[in-house]
Scaffold this active site. Structure first.
Site, PDB file in Angstrom:
ATOM      1  N   CYS A 101       0.863  -1.175   0.000  1.00  0.00           N
ATOM      2  CA  CYS A 101       0.000   0.000   0.000  1.00  0.00           C
ATOM      3  C   CYS A 101       0.906   1.234   0.000  1.00  0.00           C
ATOM      4  O   CYS A 101       2.130   1.125   0.148  1.00  0.00           O
ATOM      5  CB  CYS A 101      -0.850  -0.008   1.260  1.00  0.00           C
ATOM      6  SG  CYS A 101       0.175   0.023   2.743  1.00  0.00           S
ATOM      7  N   HIS A 149       5.201  -4.849   9.033  1.00  0.00           N
ATOM      8  CA  HIS A 149       5.132  -6.203   9.577  1.00  0.00           C
ATOM      9  C   HIS A 149       5.323  -7.246   8.477  1.00  0.00           C
ATOM     10  O   HIS A 149       4.366  -7.904   8.052  1.00  0.00           O
ATOM     11  CB  HIS A 149       3.795  -6.408  10.300  1.00  0.00           C
ATOM     12  CG  HIS A 149       3.745  -5.724  11.631  1.00  0.00           C
ATOM     13  ND1 HIS A 149       2.579  -5.365  12.263  1.00  0.00           N
ATOM     14  CD2 HIS A 149       4.752  -5.329  12.469  1.00  0.00           C
ATOM     15  CE1 HIS A 149       2.859  -4.784  13.419  1.00  0.00           C
ATOM     16  NE2 HIS A 149       4.162  -4.740  13.564  1.00  0.00           N
ATOM     17  N   CYS A 192       2.494   6.009   8.777  1.00  0.00           N
ATOM     18  CA  CYS A 192       1.614   6.196   7.616  1.00  0.00           C
ATOM     19  C   CYS A 192       0.703   7.402   7.871  1.00  0.00           C
ATOM     20  O   CYS A 192       0.108   7.517   8.952  1.00  0.00           O
ATOM     21  CB  CYS A 192       0.766   4.949   7.391  1.00  0.00           C
ATOM     22  SG  CYS A 192      -0.424   5.183   6.050  1.00  0.00           S
ATOM     23  N   GLU A 247       0.086  -0.201  16.480  1.00  0.00           N
ATOM     24  CA  GLU A 247      -0.715   0.965  16.092  1.00  0.00           C
ATOM     25  C   GLU A 247      -1.650   1.377  17.232  1.00  0.00           C
ATOM     26  O   GLU A 247      -1.817   2.568  17.517  1.00  0.00           O
ATOM     27  CB  GLU A 247      -1.530   0.652  14.828  1.00  0.00           C
ATOM     28  CG  GLU A 247      -2.297   1.872  14.332  1.00  0.00           C
ATOM     29  CD  GLU A 247      -3.203   1.558  13.161  1.00  0.00           C
ATOM     30  OE1 GLU A 247      -2.812   0.784  12.264  1.00  0.00           O
ATOM     31  OE2 GLU A 247      -4.330   2.091  13.151  1.00  0.00           O
ATOM     32  N   SER A 306      -1.494  -7.498  10.822  1.00  0.00           N
ATOM     33  CA  SER A 306      -2.936  -7.520  11.097  1.00  0.00           C
ATOM     34  C   SER A 306      -3.747  -7.640   9.816  1.00  0.00           C
ATOM     35  O   SER A 306      -4.646  -8.470   9.698  1.00  0.00           O
ATOM     36  CB  SER A 306      -3.330  -6.247  11.853  1.00  0.00           C
ATOM     37  OG  SER A 306      -4.711  -6.145  11.978  1.00  0.00           O
TER      38      SER A 306
HETATM   39 FE1  SF4 Z   1      -0.888   0.791   4.506  1.00  0.00          FE
HETATM   40 FE2  SF4 Z   1      -1.383   0.752   7.130  1.00  0.00          FE
HETATM   41 FE3  SF4 Z   1      -1.244   3.065   5.814  1.00  0.00          FE
HETATM   42 FE4  SF4 Z   1      -3.276   1.409   5.383  1.00  0.00          FE
HETATM   43  S1  SF4 Z   1      -2.803   2.487   7.280  1.00  0.00           S
HETATM   44  S2  SF4 Z   1      -2.137   2.571   3.829  1.00  0.00           S
HETATM   45  S3  SF4 Z   1      -2.278  -0.589   5.577  1.00  0.00           S
HETATM   46  S4  SF4 Z   1       0.422   1.584   6.126  1.00  0.00           S
END
Ligand code: SF4
Length: 323
Positions: A18, A47, A102, A132, A229
């Protein structure tokens, strides 16, 4: 749809990296190039076992806490986000922190701070002990209560049932989270929802396409690590949506031939922290066993990208070799 006799693979798209993972891994790579090894990384940057071992080989040193990092060194915080006290510790230790959280996790942190400022009780739906969840809770520990799934709803107590809001971890099962919210709302009819979805676009999209292909699959192979997860959720979603079985594997060699006995259709996908060469390895493994008819099923196109952390970009601009 009628099952075909040829052994086939339904390959989910979107799958794998992602925007947040791509940014976090690129942050470590660029930091290694710019400053040179060792670059310290607090917790696994994402992860995924393969990503971590590859970065380790390139000079990244993974630590659990800031106090393992020599004063004055660079430390990168992982994509899952950190509590404010982790930034404070880094400052006190004179570390040069680069925050690879992120931006979609940062958004949940901001929501937590905003609702805490208004003195809401915040019901954070998530998994106990996940990094998280620890990071988000650290934004407002006095206001946040963890709700670890529908079975945990009865354990929740709030100060004022008319001043309660729910937030969530970004990588949960969409359906299970809504189930938890429904149960919470039965107890607290005044429960408010966050201004926008906390479960991120990547988690939702990967679950959506798995739901589409699962009814046709005898086996769903999800490439991902056990501490991821969103990867673990993909296995659960696949089985709930009709795949006869589902398995999580880090590497192709972990696939057991017994799983494929009598299987005509195998679904393949990967979690948001998984590079696509691992999926290619799984496809090769399957092809060697007669699963040569591969159809990619795409449910939605993803275009989102995130820019690198600004503290890194600032230093990159100063370095002519990286212009
Ligand atoms: Fe990727 Fe986590 Fe960000 Fe979603 S929240 S875009 S899974 S890093």
């Amino acid at each position: 749809m009628e099952r075909m006799s040829a052994k086939r693979v339904l390959l989910a798209k979107p799958r794998g990296y992602c925007a947040g993972v791509d940014r976090a891994v690129e942050t470590v790579n660029q930091a290694l190039e710019l400053y040179g090894p060792p670059i310290y990384v607090r917790k696994q940057i994402v992860h995924n076992k393969h990503v971590v071992t590859t970065l380790e080989a390139a000079g990244a040193v993974f630590v659990e806490e800031n106090d393992e990092v020599p004063p004055g060194s660079i430390v990168i915080f992982s994509a899952h986000g950190v509590a404010p006290e982790v930034h404070e510790q880094a400052k006190k230790r004179d570390l040069r922190a680069i925050d690879a959280t992120c931006p979609l996790v940062t958004k949940v942190h901001s929501e937590a701070r905003r609702f805490a400022t208004q003195d809401y009780d915040i019901l954070l739906i998530g998994h106990d002990g996940h990094e998280e969840v620890i990071g988000t809770t650290g934004e407002a520990p006095a206001n946040i209560k963890l709700v670890d799934g529908p079975g945990d709803v009865d354990n929740v107590s709030v100060r004022d049932p008319n001043k309660v809001v729910w937030l969530s971890q970004t990588t949960l099962s969409v359906d299970e989270t809504m189930d938890t919210v429904d149960k919470l709302r039965e107890r607290f009819p005044g429960l408010q929802s966050p201004p926008s979805d906390d479960i991120c676009y990547a988690t939702q999209n990967r679950q959506q396409v798995v739901k589409e292909i699962a009814p046709e699959c005898d086996v769903m192979l999800v490439v991902g690590s056990t501490n991821s997860s969103n990867s673990v959720r993909l296995v659960e979603v696949a089985v709930q949506a009709g795949s006869r079985t589902g398995h999580l594997v880090d590497y192709p060699h972990e696939i057991q031939d017994a799983w494929l006995t009598d299987a005509a259709t195998v679904g393949v996908t990967s979690g948001a922290s998984v590079p696509d060469d691992l999926v290619s390895g799984v496809l090769e493994f399957l092809a060697e066993r007669g699963f040569t008819d591969v159809t990619e099923v795409e449910s939605v196109k993803e275009k989102l990208t995130f820019s690198l952390p600004r503290e890194l970009v600032r230093d990159m601009k100063k370095s002519p070799s990286l212009q």
